[in-house]
Structure formats: C-alpha cells, structure tokens
Design a protein around this motif. Structure first.
Motif, PDB file in Angstrom:
ATOM      1  N   THR A  73       0.822  -1.205   0.000  1.00  0.00           N
ATOM      2  CA  THR A  73       0.000   0.000   0.000  1.00  0.00           C
ATOM      3  C   THR A  73       0.857   1.257   0.000  1.00  0.00           C
ATOM      4  N   SER A  74       1.921   1.242   0.802  1.00  0.00           N
ATOM      5  CA  SER A  74       2.798   2.410   0.905  1.00  0.00           C
ATOM      6  C   SER A  74       3.482   2.721  -0.417  1.00  0.00           C
ATOM      7  N   VAL A  75       4.098   1.709  -1.022  1.00  0.00           N
ATOM      8  CA  VAL A  75       4.830   1.928  -2.271  1.00  0.00           C
ATOM      9  C   VAL A  75       3.873   2.259  -3.406  1.00  0.00           C
ATOM     10  N   ARG A  76       2.734   1.555  -3.463  1.00  0.00           N
ATOM     11  CA  ARG A  76       1.746   1.838  -4.514  1.00  0.00           C
ATOM     12  C   ARG A  76       1.227   3.262  -4.407  1.00  0.00           C
ATOM     13  N   SER A  77       0.939   3.710  -3.195  1.00  0.00           N
ATOM     14  CA  SER A  77       0.434   5.068  -2.991  1.00  0.00           C
ATOM     15  C   SER A  77       1.480   6.109  -3.394  1.00  0.00           C
ATOM     16  N   SER A 150       8.874  -1.321  -7.282  1.00  0.00           N
ATOM     17  CA  SER A 150       7.711  -2.169  -7.502  1.00  0.00           C
ATOM     18  C   SER A 150       6.996  -2.441  -6.174  1.00  0.00           C
ATOM     19  N   PRO A 151       5.693  -2.178  -6.078  1.00  0.00           N
ATOM     20  CA  PRO A 151       4.979  -2.487  -4.834  1.00  0.00           C
ATOM     21  C   PRO A 151       4.942  -3.982  -4.542  1.00  0.00           C
ATOM     22  N   TRP A 152       4.918  -4.815  -5.599  1.00  0.00           N
ATOM     23  CA  TRP A 152       4.915  -6.258  -5.380  1.00  0.00           C
ATOM     24  C   TRP A 152       6.255  -6.734  -4.843  1.00  0.00           C
ATOM     25  N   ALA A 153       7.352  -6.172  -5.372  1.00  0.00           N
ATOM     26  CA  ALA A 153       8.675  -6.546  -4.868  1.00  0.00           C
ATOM     27  C   ALA A 153       8.817  -6.147  -3.405  1.00  0.00           C
ATOM     28  N   SER A 158       9.184  -7.873   2.055  1.00  0.00           N
ATOM     29  CA  SER A 158       8.849  -7.614   3.446  1.00  0.00           C
ATOM     30  C   SER A 158       8.209  -8.842   4.087  1.00  0.00           C
ATOM     31  N   PHE A 159       7.281  -9.486   3.377  1.00  0.00           N
ATOM     32  CA  PHE A 159       6.595 -10.670   3.905  1.00  0.00           C
ATOM     33  C   PHE A 159       7.586 -11.795   4.197  1.00  0.00           C
ATOM     34  N   LEU A 160       8.446 -12.101   3.231  1.00  0.00           N
ATOM     35  CA  LEU A 160       9.374 -13.222   3.382  1.00  0.00           C
ATOM     36  C   LEU A 160      10.412 -12.958   4.468  1.00  0.00           C
TER      37      LEU A 160
END
Length: 238
Positions: A73-77, A150-153, A158-160
């Motif tokens: 959300t942060s990177v996408r925003s 990239s928001p997905w990257a 972060s998740f992993l």
C-alpha cells in the motif's frame, strides 16, 4: 564489447532503486524484534512453552501479512502520487514550454552553470518532450519517473524477510527445547547477524551494526519481559 570508464565506475555502485532492499531489511529486523519481544513478554508472564510457540507463530503470521500489505500500500500510494505529479508537469510543459525551459535553465544556473550554456541546453532538451519531462521531474521532484520501486517486490520482500526474522527466536522451541533464555539468546545472535549483514551494504563496521541492532532488540525484550513479569499469568492472564 569494451566498457567505457563511466560504465565501469557505475558497476561499482550498489543497486538502490529496485525497491526490495529497504523492505527486506526492515522486514527482517521487525520480525526479529517483534517476536523476540513477544516471546520475552509472554515468557516473562510465566506461560507454558506451548503457549509461547502459539503466540510466536501467531505473531509471525499476523506480522508478515501486515508488513506485506503495508509495504504494498505504501509503495503503490507513493508511485501513484508521483504519477499524478508527472502528469501535472506534462501539462505544464505542453501549455508553457518557454516558461518551463527558463525554469530548468534557472535551476542549472543556481548550481553554477553559465546562463548561456544553461539556456542552450534547456532549449535543446525541449525539442524532445519525453526527455524534457524526465529532466523536469528529476529537477523538481527529485525522482526518476522511469525507475519507481515495484509495490509487489516491496510486499513480497517484506513478507518473506519478516517471516524469516520472526522464525529465528522460535527455532529452539520448535526443535524441542523449552528454555526461554536459550530462545532469547538465539534471537540475540540473529539480531547481531542481521545488523552485521545490513552494515555490509554501508560503510559502517560490521560489528558496530551488529551491536547496535542487538542493543535495540535487547531493550525491546527487556521492556516486554518486565511487563510480562509484572502482570504475570496469575495476576491478570490466568
């Protein structure tokens, strides 16, 4: 093909624009500190080893999901905000090209470039609308519109890495050991190692980075252990 001296110098720089390193580092550190503090808190309260494993696992899963969603959300925003500003700059270039060229030249003059040369370069760049847009965005916003993270990257990193960091203080319990101090000690080793690894991306000494992270994580563990011991299972959780 022979590489130019500039290309050779460029190869010595770390890639800081990919968007994965910051969330990976933040995720790993947060996972370590969060679960070390969580385990210290419930362990200080006197809960059973099974409850510690349950609490730590819940913290790992919840924290990893929260970190991943938060980073996405942060990177996408941030990217959407930059895109809106780029669109605004594009409209300004289309409506007032001469004024925008003067503004670009003024910025270069302020940095020490002779005015005649600055005006000449700004007018030359104006002939290529896309390059003019990139140049104005770099000068006015301080970002490269073609190199956004990239928001997905960010989310996946972060998740992993949060999951890996949060797993470390749980390892001893998962291997059958039930000593709280052993788990916290392993977590402390993880904190030191993570800090030392991060220091490798900077000019900071590895041992300094390791000790700093160990100190910060240790303070969090001491605080939560004290609160857990103060409340206790019998006092408020039983």
């Amino acid at each position: 093909m022979t590489e130019t001296p500039a290309a050779l110098r460029e190869a010595h720089h770390a890639d800081v624009s990919g968007g994965w390193l910051r969330p990976a580092v933040f995720g790993a550190m947060d996972g370590l500190v969060t679960n070390i503090a969580l385990i210290a808190g419930v362990g200080g309260g006197g809960v059973s080893p099974r409850s510690i494993v349950l609490t730590g696992t819940a913290g790992l899963v919840a924290g990893a999901i929260s970190m991943g969603l938060g980073e996405y959300t942060s990177v996408r925003s941030a990217n959407e905000q930059i895109a809106a500003e780029v669109a605004k700059e594009r409209r300004e270039l289309e409506r007032h090209p001469e004024a925008e060229a003067r503004e670009l030249a003024d910025a270069w003059v302020a940095r020490g470039l002779p005015r005649d040369l600055a005006v000449q370069v700004a007018n030359e760049i104006r002939r290529n609308p896309e390059e003019a847009l990139r140049m104005h965005v770099r000068e006015e916003l301080g970002v490269d519109p073609d190199e956004q993270p990239s928001p997905w990257a960010a989310a996946i990193s972060s998740f992993l890495f949060f999951s890996v960091g949060a797993l470390i203080p749980l390892l001893t319990y998962l291997l059958g050991f039930t000593n709280l101090w052993l788990a916290l000690g392993v977590g402390g080793v993880g904190l030191f190692a993570a800090g030392a690894i991060v220091a490798g991306f900077t000019s900071r000494p590895w041992w300094s980075g390791g000790l700093r992270q160990l100190l910060l994580g240790g303070l969090a563990a001491v605080a939560t252990y004290g609160i857990g011991a103060l409340i206790g299972v019998q006092g408020g959780l039983g």
